[in-house]
Design an enzyme around this catalytic site. Structure first.
Site, short mmCIF file in Angstrom:
data_model
loop_
_atom_site.label_atom_id
_atom_site.label_comp_id
_atom_site.label_asym_id
_atom_site.label_seq_id
_atom_site.Cartn_x
_atom_site.Cartn_y
_atom_site.Cartn_z
N TYR A 70 1.35 -1.36 0.00
CA TYR A 70 0.34 -0.23 -0.42
C TYR A 70 1.21 1.09 0.15
O TYR A 70 0.42 1.67 -0.42
CB TYR A 70 -0.92 0.14 1.40
CG TYR A 70 -2.41 -0.50 0.81
CD1 TYR A 70 -2.89 -0.55 -0.06
CD2 TYR A 70 -2.57 -1.97 1.36
CE1 TYR A 70 -3.79 -0.63 0.09
CE2 TYR A 70 -3.41 -3.05 1.39
CZ TYR A 70 -4.33 -2.07 0.33
OH TYR A 70 -5.19 -3.17 -0.11
N SER A 148 -16.85 2.60 -12.17
CA SER A 148 -17.19 2.76 -14.07
C SER A 148 -18.03 2.76 -14.14
O SER A 148 -18.30 2.57 -15.84
CB SER A 148 -16.17 1.29 -14.84
OG SER A 148 -16.77 0.05 -13.23
N HIS A 180 -25.83 0.70 -12.41
CA HIS A 180 -25.16 -0.70 -13.15
C HIS A 180 -26.12 -1.51 -12.88
O HIS A 180 -25.05 -1.70 -11.49
CB HIS A 180 -23.66 -0.63 -12.84
CG HIS A 180 -22.96 -1.82 -13.72
ND1 HIS A 180 -23.05 -2.48 -15.14
CD2 HIS A 180 -22.52 -2.34 -12.79
CE1 HIS A 180 -22.26 -3.67 -14.46
NE2 HIS A 180 -22.35 -3.74 -13.90
P1 NAD Z 1 -12.13 -12.45 -8.14
O1 NAD Z 1 -13.42 -13.15 -7.21
O2 NAD Z 1 -11.63 -12.91 -9.33
O3 NAD Z 1 -11.14 -11.06 -7.74
C1 NAD Z 1 -10.97 -10.35 -6.75
C2 NAD Z 1 -9.94 -10.50 -6.24
O4 NAD Z 1 -10.48 -9.26 -4.79
C3 NAD Z 1 -9.26 -12.12 -5.63
O5 NAD Z 1 -8.38 -11.48 -6.77
C4 NAD Z 1 -9.48 -11.10 -3.83
O6 NAD Z 1 -8.53 -12.62 -3.41
C5 NAD Z 1 -9.08 -9.82 -4.19
N1 NAD Z 1 -9.71 -9.71 -2.95
C6 NAD Z 1 -10.72 -9.89 -1.70
N2 NAD Z 1 -10.54 -8.96 -0.56
C7 NAD Z 1 -9.47 -8.57 -0.51
C8 NAD Z 1 -8.75 -7.08 0.07
N3 NAD Z 1 -9.13 -6.73 1.21
N4 NAD Z 1 -7.54 -6.57 -0.19
C9 NAD Z 1 -7.05 -7.41 -1.53
N5 NAD Z 1 -7.60 -7.50 -2.36
C10 NAD Z 1 -8.58 -8.62 -2.05
O7 NAD Z 1 -13.17 -11.54 -8.91
P2 NAD Z 1 -13.14 -11.04 -10.20
O8 NAD Z 1 -13.79 -11.71 -11.07
O9 NAD Z 1 -12.07 -10.30 -10.55
O10 NAD Z 1 -14.33 -9.70 -10.22
C11 NAD Z 1 -13.78 -8.65 -9.08
C12 NAD Z 1 -15.54 -7.05 -8.85
O11 NAD Z 1 -15.50 -6.89 -10.16
C13 NAD Z 1 -16.37 -8.45 -8.45
O12 NAD Z 1 -17.18 -7.15 -7.55
C14 NAD Z 1 -17.92 -8.38 -9.96
O13 NAD Z 1 -18.64 -8.26 -9.47
C15 NAD Z 1 -17.00 -6.31 -10.47
N6 NAD Z 1 -16.78 -6.78 -11.81
C16 NAD Z 1 -17.55 -5.41 -12.19
C17 NAD Z 1 -17.92 -4.93 -13.61
C18 NAD Z 1 -18.59 -3.63 -13.84
O14 NAD Z 1 -18.80 -3.40 -15.20
N7 NAD Z 1 -17.75 -2.97 -12.94
C19 NAD Z 1 -17.56 -6.00 -14.30
C20 NAD Z 1 -17.63 -7.18 -14.32
C21 NAD Z 1 -16.76 -7.76 -12.40
#
Ligand code: NAD
Length: 317
Positions: A70, A148, A180
């Site tokens: 961080y 986003s 969204h």
């Molecule tokens: P994922 O589970 O593959 O990845 C999440 C990551 O966050 C993991 O590597 C995990 O270890 C990490 N993590 C958890 N707690 C943490 C912490 N305290 N500190 C640091 N890292 C931490 O999930 P993903 O498929 O990559 O999705 C991530 C997010 O993006 C989800 O909330 C999903 O819904 C969102 N998403 C948003 C959109 C959009 O349009 N905004 C589209 C798709 C997905």
């Protein structure tokens, strides 16, 4: 923002599917010189940084890519948050929100404690709420906390409209606005092929219909569900959307993108983060654009904002 350092630096927090799709897209984008990757799973962040950096030789770029702490956020221009906990079967939306809120306490608190003075870009879902929480927890001015929002939905809309009218999506000007999620909508009065409104095209050419347009809006709204059903998660599209926003910021483009912005009276709304067209540049959200909505569109937008404010209020109960 750090102006002593002219090297552009991004720190990514959350090295999952979404975070790493964004990071992979960065390899060929040439918009920053440094990419730090943070994950609660440190080993994963290290492995991802190694794997990604091995692609550099083929990309023509020379970014420094590493598993970060961080403290590395101190002189970063952008902190991109894609971290989150997955929804467990049977878990309610509000339970998940509370969990992700605690995750964001840690993340946003640590980023701010580093002395970070850049811009937050949030992708974690529900993105409008997580963006509002990032603004609240960081105490940053609202224009430096960007979600986003409906950028991905807007990209899906332009892609589908481009196919429908057989026109390059880059010549389609249309937005998905609002949450969204389920309450998002397309203001058709503000949707154009070149400078011609799509509703007047439908009136003049019988092969194009308002039903056809509504079907496209429905496809946009349900796209995430269909992708998740087929492959469990969506990530390439959002990865590119995050790249688009990051590029607009770091290159000071002044591009219009439908990010999740904090409203202070625009569209008659306040105290809500929601997807609206905004001018994006080096300072973050330069301006919220108030497009002319019809009464019906204005009602849909207000309903979406009400929904988001209610969810946020529900969290405090
Ligand atoms: P994922 O589970 O593959 O990845 C999440 C990551 O966050 C993991 O590597 C995990 O270890 C990490 N993590 C958890 N707690 C943490 C912490 N305290 N500190 C640091 N890292 C931490 O999930 P993903 O498929 O990559 O999705 C991530 C997010 O993006 C989800 O909330 C999903 O819904 C969102 N998403 C948003 C959109 C959009 O349009 N905004 C589209 C798709 C997905």
């Amino acid at each position: 923002m750090d102006h002593h350092n002219d090297k552009k630096k991004i720190v990514l927090i959350g090295a999952g599917f979404v975070g790493m799709s964004f990071a992979y897209a960065l390899l060929d984008a040439h918009i920053c010189e440094e990419l730090g990757i943070i994950d609660i799973d440190k080993k994963r962040a290290e492995g991802e940084a190694m794997d990604l950096s091995h692609g550099l030789a083929f990309s023509g770029g020379n970014m420094k890519i590493y598993a970060a702490e961080y403290s590395d956020c101190r002189d970063a221009d952008l902190a991109v948050i894609c971290a989150g906990v997955p929804q467990k079967p049977g878990e309610s939306r509000i339970d998940l929100l509370h969990k992700n809120s605690r995750v964001f306490d840690e993340i946003v608190g640590s980023v701010v404690a580093s002395g970070f003075d850049g811009i937050f870009l949030v992708a974690t879902n529900p993105v409008d709420i997580m963006t509002a929480l990032t603004r609240e927890k960081s105490g940053f001015p609202a224009h430096r906390v960007i979600g986003s929002g409906t950028t991905l939905d807007t990209a899906r809309l332009r892609y589908l409209l481009g196919r429908y009218f057989s026109v390059d999506p880059r010549n389609i000007h249309a937005y998905v606005m609002g949450e969204h999620g389920d309450s998002e909508f397309v203001p058709w009065s503000q949707a154009f092929v070149a400078t011609k409104n799509v509703l007047s095209i439908c009136k003049q050419h019988e092969e194009f219909t308002e039903e056809g347009l509504d079907d496209i809006a429905h496809q946009v709204k349900t796209a995430a569900y269909r992708i998740i059903e087929a492959k469990r998660a969506t990530y390439y599209g959002i990865g590119m959307a995050l790249l688009r926003i990051a590029r607009a910021i770091l290159n000071n483009e002044g591009s219009v993108l439908t990010v999740s912005a904090y409203l202070t009276g625009e569209y008659g709304q306040q105290n809500v983060n929601v997807g609206v067209p905004c001018v994006i540049g080096r300072e973050g959200i330069r301006r919220v654009i108030e497009v002319d909505l019809t009464d019906e569109e204005q009602e849909k937008f207000a309903a979406s904002c009400d929904y988001l404010r209610n969810v946020r209020a529900e969290m405090d109960q």
